[in-house]
Design an enzyme around this catalytic site. Sequence first.
Site: not given
Ligand code: HEA
Ligand code: HEA
Ligand SMILES: [Cu+2]
Lengths: 299, 297, 534
Positions: C303-304, C332, C258, C256, C143, C78, C254, C107, C269, C329, C170-171, C451
């Site tokens: 921080h992860h 923004k 962003y 990634e 993942w 997923h 990390h 282009d 924007s 952030t 690709s990327s 999780r």
């Molecule tokens: C961009 C990234 C992205 C996006 C878009 C999503 C979208 C969603 N994620 Fe995802 N998710 C991750 C990135 C993302 N996730 C990551 C990185 C993890 C961590 C994996 C790990 O632990 O290694 C994770 C893990 C994760 C978990 C935890 C699993 C676990 O820890 O065991 C769950 C559980 O609820 C979850 C749920 C969902 C759901 C319900 C959506 C929904 O938003 C999805 C909605 C979209 C659809 C549903 C598809 C469109 C509709 C159909 C296909 C038609 C059929 C529909 C029906 C039959 C109702 N995700």
């Molecule tokens: C689009 C993707 C995205 C983005 C934008 C962010 C944004 C941020 N993430 Fe997140 N993060 C993930 C995707 C993302 N993260 C994913 C996928 C994981 C799990 C990976 C995995 O384990 O599978 C993760 C996990 C993750 C962890 C590890 C958790 C754990 O496993 O224990 C942490 C810990 O520091 C963290 C921190 C942050 C912080 C500080 C920001 C900051 O950038 C957020 C900044 C924004 C704000 C704070 C709000 C707006 C700001 C204001 C309104 C200004 C005033 C606010 C204050 C002064 C507080 N993230």
């Molecule tokens: Cu991070």
Amino acid sequence: MIREKLAHILLALAASAVTLTAHAESGWNQLNMTQGVTHISREIYHLHMKIFWICVAIGVVVFAVMIWSIVNYRRSKGAVPDVTLVHNTRVEFIWTIVPVFILVAMAVPAARTLIEIEDTSKTELTIKVTGFQWGWQYDYLDDGVMYYSRLDHRSDAARELLSGIDPESVEHYLLNVDHPFVVPVDTKVRLLVTGADVIHSWWVPAFGVKKDAIPGFVNEAWFKIDKDKPGLYRGQCAELCGRDHGFMPIVVDARSKEDFAAWLKQTAAAQKQAAAPATPAAAPVPTAATEEKAPWPKS
Amino acid sequence: MAESHAAPSDSSQYYIPHGSPWPIRASVALFAMMLGAVAYLNDWAGGWAFAPGAVLLAYMFFGWFSTVIGENQHGIFNLQVDRSFRMGMMWFIFSEVMFFAAFFGALFYARVLSVPWLGGEGVKVFTNFILWPHFEANWPTNGPAHVGGLANGEFTPMAPTPIPAINTAILLTSGLTVTIAHHALRAGNRARLALFLALTFLLGFTFVGLQAHEYGEAYRDLGLRLTTGIYGSTFFMLTGFHGLHVTIGAIMLTVIWLRVLRGHFTPNRHFAFEAVAWYWHFVDVVWLGLFIFVYWL
Amino acid sequence: MAEVLTTASHDDHDHKPHGWRRWVYATNHKDIGTMYLIFACIMFFVGGGAAMLIRLELFKPGLQFFDPQFFNSLTTMHALIMIFGAVMPAWTGLANWMIPMQLGAPDMALPRLNNLSFWILPFAFTLLLSSFFVPGGAPAGGWTMYPPLILQTGAAFPMLIFSVHLMGASSILGAINVIVTIMNMRASGITLLRMPLFVWTWLITAYLLIAVMPVLAGAVTMLLTDHFFGTTFFTAAGGGDPVMFQHIFWFFGHPEVYILILPAFGIISEVIPTFSRKPLFGYEAMVYATASIAFLSFIVWAHHMFTVGMPLAAQLFFMLSTMLIAVPTGVKVFNWTATMWKGSLSFEPPMLFALAFLFLFTIGGFSGLMLAIVPADYQYQDTYFVVAHFHYVLVPGAIFGIMAGVYYWLPKWTGRMYDQTLAKWHFWLSTIFVNVLFFPQHFLGLAGMPRRIPDYAVQFTDWNMVSSIGGFGFGLAQLLFPYLIWKCVRSGVPVGPRAWEGAHGLEWELPSPPPYHSWTTPPSDAVIARGAEH
Ligand code: HEA
Ligand code: HEA
Ligand SMILES: [Cu+2]
Ligand code: CUA
């Protein structure tokens, strides 16, 4: 605030689900982090609440401005755009600098707590904890007591695919073990955490302790349970470790110092005469120590 | 950078091919190769499984590059296209740098953190005390369990002299010769260009030869193999990937040389030459890093 | 190659190759962009399908449907599919379509490379998805692919590694193309600081991609050699360290995240000023904020890994650097708000998605900030609190950003306006259900639900049911999206060049749909002056 509000909306939405589940009450109030039974776990809880409320406060302000704009500057209400408003050095400076101060206000107590957590000095009892697929091994280094702790049999039966056993009927479903981890209260217990095969993580929320169990390395962690808080505390493995990651719980049996001493003495004696140190149920687990003596496979 | 003008130079329009069969062939080739590798590694097939993909890939490279060279010779690339190629090559090289960075990172992590920790330093006293009581942190090492190495678990690290030192000299010289060749090209001195270009890739291949010899020695006599703990792992992965890049670079230089003999390139339009030269310098610089951190320190 | 040479000289630039060649041999930025977007949409549904199965198993305690191993595969796949298959290709697709149009270029700079970077993807995912059918099943190590666990993967292991290599290639190629296009293809008069923010954020994203994708490739290569060739990068016995992988992975991981969000910042924007009928507030500040976020993203990775047992100093450093990201952030968020301030807002679908993004991404950011607080993270780490955090930033963040972009530019691409009422239904259903889906996961995490588990203790039942119901609702709502696009293409009402009255930017100076090659003759200074004001 936002969270609370949304929580209530959710409660309403979830009404349908409530009817589906046997005892709804039990789950709905599970909304927040536990305060736990150690000084550290309480520190963490208060830290958590502090950051939470700061974020809520910021959220309220920011969202208020957004909502205000959405409500008042609608085209449908004949709002005319002020196209000259493209930047304002003063406000931009303010909203860059103010967050910095807020962050400092969060970082200071956080750092203080962290330093406290990292202080492993003056520990009174040292126990080696080894995570393996899938269970825990506890090794009372100073007292020659060692045993394994696995998911209890009732949960284990009920968790089989389509077992037909209703989890609700199993007490502490998935959170119960065959041999709880016995420790004394009011004692600074040091854990030496390691892994036998893959990475696991020893987590007991009530103690505010989560430490990864990494094969080939030993991590230190400690807890000191309140004197007046003996009892059973439950946790789970907190690092994906394969098929049964969800089925290797931790149960800590915290006893008064006296009871613990008695238990330790008796178990030590029992394990001396019993040839196998491990419980019959337990297959011998390769601890990293034996692993070291074993001839490494020359690939 | 200053804004660029789509203004006509030697060709009025920015050249955009209307469809090309080569990229899809490249994708298929890559896919075929990976399938081969999967089959091989899972013991579903022998080493031959690589062959189809590899052949396709070679064919693709040849075809794609001859197409572009052909277009270039027809003078349909204006200066802006030329600039695109240059930038593309630079960023490609940067991505290669980051690839090596990952392995250098592993090397530094092992030397600065994991090995000392296993030796009981810093936060990991108990790691040594409980798990690896007889291990003393040192470098080079094949770890507390003496992984790989000779029968007794020992091995001899690769000395910085003589071969690595000689190789360093060789690569540095080749960097020089390619620069001389470049100046010759600019000055329109084709004979000189051809000569020094030839020197460059000959030096390159010599380097690869010596490296191969060194590897043979390591495997036969020193007990130093890919499997010899973290030292063997970092040593062979770093030098191996570098050697691979030297080989590729030398082949590319040879191609350029052949093109030179065919009279390609003009004193002010020779992107391909420069691209390969940059690549060669990159390989050169990586080697210096290797020589210092893998062989010497 | 002959055919290429002959077509080279002639200048009828609206001539399209026909039949399958148009797509398989494609070198046109719009065709390639379209393929990217379609691919991303398919992958979104596949990855979403996996998510639906996850929510199905988690609807109530006890194992009703899947073996735990298969559940872990679902989780792993997923994530990989959503990140590398849905969001990243969607961004590249939008970049392909919009960047040349917004810069007055004919282009992309390197059309053949463009084709390669797209066509690698279907093969990469064929390889990855087919791993469901090999002995041992699909990868189930998460993942994040942590060793030693991931080394226990069966025949799927090399398939995982090589598909990651392909996605990386690709990327990287795509990113090179974007950078070169932006740096070398701008029409005269479009200085860097006159570029639309979508172009800016993508430029910075491309730098991030080129810097970290090779590192991921290196990391998985080490996994490969540890598994098959006896290296010991991640084995203590040989002097390595399993945690070393985590450091290398998160050095990629990390930045990634962003990479997944910065282009969304760009789209927001563009959309908010358009529908506020007011120039973006603090344009330059936005550019610098984006750059600082990108810079900081390189020094926060650990921080992860707060629970792996790092030295105190390291934990403090990574906590502080992570918290710092809140500042740019915040800038923004505040600028977007200030753009609406004293504007004249109307609420067409793109604006609605942008507004939802504004609120919900901020909530996700707050939880991110909470996660950055090390002692608190000891309790949050590896719980559903983290899952809630990243879905708030990824789904109403990245995905809503993509939706906003598509609803914003769809009329430009097709020359037709879509059914806005239906789009608003899509919006409201998505926004309501996404909160029902992910908000309760905060509670679950705080209450102690880990999780990556297929089954849970009974006290977590209620909120899991709510979450699953939200999930199905959200999923079904997404079915409106492709239908809506199809309907638009078939029977939408034709629109003029400037589909949205408040829209600025060069793309709106071209007819809708735009010519096959966007700007064969560079835009005149007058046009640029009109277009390039933000
Ligand atoms: C961009 C990234 C992205 C996006 C878009 C999503 C979208 C969603 N994620 Fe995802 N998710 C991750 C990135 C993302 N996730 C990551 C990185 C993890 C961590 C994996 C790990 O632990 O290694 C994770 C893990 C994760 C978990 C935890 C699993 C676990 O820890 O065991 C769950 C559980 O609820 C979850 C749920 C969902 C759901 C319900 C959506 C929904 O938003 C999805 C909605 C979209 C659809 C549903 C598809 C469109 C509709 C159909 C296909 C038609 C059929 C529909 C029906 C039959 C109702 N995700
Ligand atoms: C689009 C993707 C995205 C983005 C934008 C962010 C944004 C941020 N993430 Fe997140 N993060 C993930 C995707 C993302 N993260 C994913 C996928 C994981 C799990 C990976 C995995 O384990 O599978 C993760 C996990 C993750 C962890 C590890 C958790 C754990 O496993 O224990 C942490 C810990 O520091 C963290 C921190 C942050 C912080 C500080 C920001 C900051 O950038 C957020 C900044 C924004 C704000 C704070 C709000 C707006 C700001 C204001 C309104 C200004 C005033 C606010 C204050 C002064 C507080 N993230
Ligand atoms: Cu991070
Ligand atoms: Cu042990 Cu998860």
